[in-house]
Design an enzyme around this catalytic site. Sequence first.
Site, short mmCIF file in Angstrom:
data_model
loop_
_atom_site.label_atom_id
_atom_site.label_comp_id
_atom_site.label_asym_id
_atom_site.label_seq_id
_atom_site.Cartn_x
_atom_site.Cartn_y
_atom_site.Cartn_z
N SER A 106 -9.36 0.99 3.51
CA SER A 106 -8.59 1.84 2.63
C SER A 106 -7.52 1.11 1.82
CB SER A 106 -7.91 2.93 3.46
OG SER A 106 -7.02 2.37 4.40
N SER A 113 -9.51 -1.55 7.49
CA SER A 113 -8.99 -1.30 6.15
C SER A 113 -8.28 -2.47 5.49
CB SER A 113 -8.04 -0.09 6.17
OG SER A 113 -8.79 1.10 6.27
N LYS A 123 0.84 -1.20 0.00
CA LYS A 123 0.00 0.00 0.00
C LYS A 123 0.88 1.25 0.00
CE LYS A 123 -3.83 1.64 3.00
NZ LYS A 123 -4.62 1.28 4.21
#
Lengths: 396, 396
Positions: free
Chosen positions: B111, B135, B34
């Site tokens: 996320s 997330s 990420k």
Amino acid sequence: MADEDRCSGFMPGERAALPHAPAGPLAGLTFAAKDLFDVAGHPTTYGNPDWARTHPPAVATATAVLALAEAGARFLGKTKTVELAFGLTGENVWYGTPLNPAAPDRFPGGSSCGSASVVARGEADIALGSDTGGSVRIPASYCGIYGIRPSWGAVSLVGARELAPSFDTAGWFAARASALRRAGEVLLPEGGEGPLGPPLRVQEAWVNAQPAVATALKPALEAVESILGPCVQVSTVPHALPFLYEQFRCIQAEEAWATLGAWIAHESPRFGPGVGERFALARDLEPGKAAAARAFRQRFRRRLLGLLGGGAVMAYPTSPLVAPRLDSSPAEQLWVREITIGVTAIAGMAGLAEVSIPAGRANGAPVGLSLVAAPGRDRALLALAERVAERMGLPV
Amino acid sequence: MADEDRCSGFMPGERAALPHAPAGPLAGLTFAAKDLFDVAGHPTTYGNPDWARTHPPAVATATAVLALAEAGARFLGKTKTVELAFGLTGENVWYGTPLNPAAPDRFPGGSSCGSASVVARGEADIALGSDTGGSVRIPASYCGIYGIRPSWGAVSLVGARELAPSFDTAGWFAARASALRRAGEVLLPEGGEGPLGPPLRVQEAWVNAQPAVATALKPALEAVESILGPCVQVSTVPHALPFLYEQFRCIQAEEAWATLGAWIAHESPRFGPGVGERFALARDLEPGKAAAARAFRQRFRRRLLGLLGGGAVMAYPTSPLVAPRLDSSPAEQLWVREITIGVTAIAGMAGLAEVSIPAGRANGAPVGLSLVAAPGRDRALLALAERVAERMGLPV
């Protein structure tokens, strides 16, 4: 800057202000906070003018600061810190090195130098600091006051600057054991009370200490034994403390550069003596070294949790030496740093809780005895420190 | 930006690169990370162009990324994240919302949307994400893959951006249970293995779920029972999940503003839908609310540690709903957010370890079953997830 400002533990200039609750468990007490904790509306300098210049003022107050104010303690202002919290002497060439009132010709210890100084001078009852490699424990020992480095993760660092996150903790100082404990009742998670013991005498930490330091701590160790029973002799590191120092140094360097390197590379900030050199060493660390140190750390941590899992408490000199003199050479300061971190890294590498008790004087300066317990046992440790203080006739 | 880039889970443009060890426990596997994890020499966008513009490129690589590469896994690049990791749908208007390959008309979840997408598309074996309020767990459930939110503090976030530090964790995804476990053997501290049980059926989390979701998860729950014995019915919150959501929201808001508020107030960055509104709510939070929520959190955590201390494992739907449609309204998305975080906050508030297993489909989209254990039991949980997957005939 006025001379008074240069020796004060408080940051020069207008004091940061914060409202406090009219009542609560800490009503009547005052506190201060190291200038790496945010207070809304005020800059957080992190001990360095270029940091202050390149970062906007805080818009929120750090959780730990807020918690003390919400419990009724009155906030007095921010205290000085070594630049980016990366140093153990307590020197700050930009804002002035705070006075060590217990040994005015010696360093106060750092990086939470201002917080230790204001508590030792009786200007605040409690002062928040942070401890990565000894930054609460060492100034507590040098200034002759109580200090706690809590279990890693136990006290919120929200709204506080980072140095090496897997070591960073929010700790605090007090001149009285009861104030140290009462702040813990507000800051620490619930639980972890209950009996501790037996005491473990960590051989290498006593051998590592100056003979005068070890001698000065004997009465305190006897007070611990009178409460918990006779000490059992143990050893924590088969490789001895210089090896532990080197493992700590590599992991801290890797994390410090990952955390602050981008800002340093981008801004080329000015640093006082030692700080820039330490960051340059962090930048240039050989990659494989930190990986090997991280693997060692896992084994070390497992060994320590095994030793302490049943409630045992390690006892040893917080610092192997008293505070170095203000005129000591860079080479001497480096040697002090290495021999000191060999001991402070025991709790740091394993995430343990450690309380330093002002237990005596050697060579004309204070020395502290540390009590160290398994992660989560902070409340029990604070209660034990108070009992030891009572037994020794210290102010509680 | 090409259309292909807009739907990809990878960040558009040149891929970040990193050498990996030629051999090691993860040799032969690929991974992605990420774009809130630093990779030396590359910008970390944190999902927002103004963040990228106002921060220098990374000079060091995040510890978790480095650990996977040092274990022999081949790094493929950075993946998209919701801006500042503050959102659960997986939308990113600046870099494009990644495809949910298991339900192309629905959101991928966030996320850590890009990491989930590249794993679900078979483009990477493992992908690092971060989980503050769900997330990793939510996109794992939405995309039909495995995901773990480790015990708080267990996996290094050095070199990763923060949102709400007392909730933030570094987690990861895999399409195979064995790959999820193998990454854990590299990333997690040693220890925590050994038997788990009995399974606890958390009543409110099942009642909270859409009936079709609960029905779809029945076979997975039976597989868990065939290994650990019959479920015991329990309840975690006397006040029910909307209350838990509200406590989580207040603490997250306080921490998010303390962490990112200064940058937002100073730079006035542009934000996509929802993100700016959430930060505005964080800024305007009534001060007493977070303090009360923090006090509740202590009691809740103690209760959960009591429930799970003996090795028990809670089982419940990772998400009460399947992924919302791409054309769902802002009001619907807000409702989904609230009902979802009521469940994800159980592990978040208490720092627990949670693994989501791709356990079925409902309304044409995937749903996950979560297994949740006491802090530190991550390795046992990963081994259990693999056994459950075998029992269900899923790819291991």
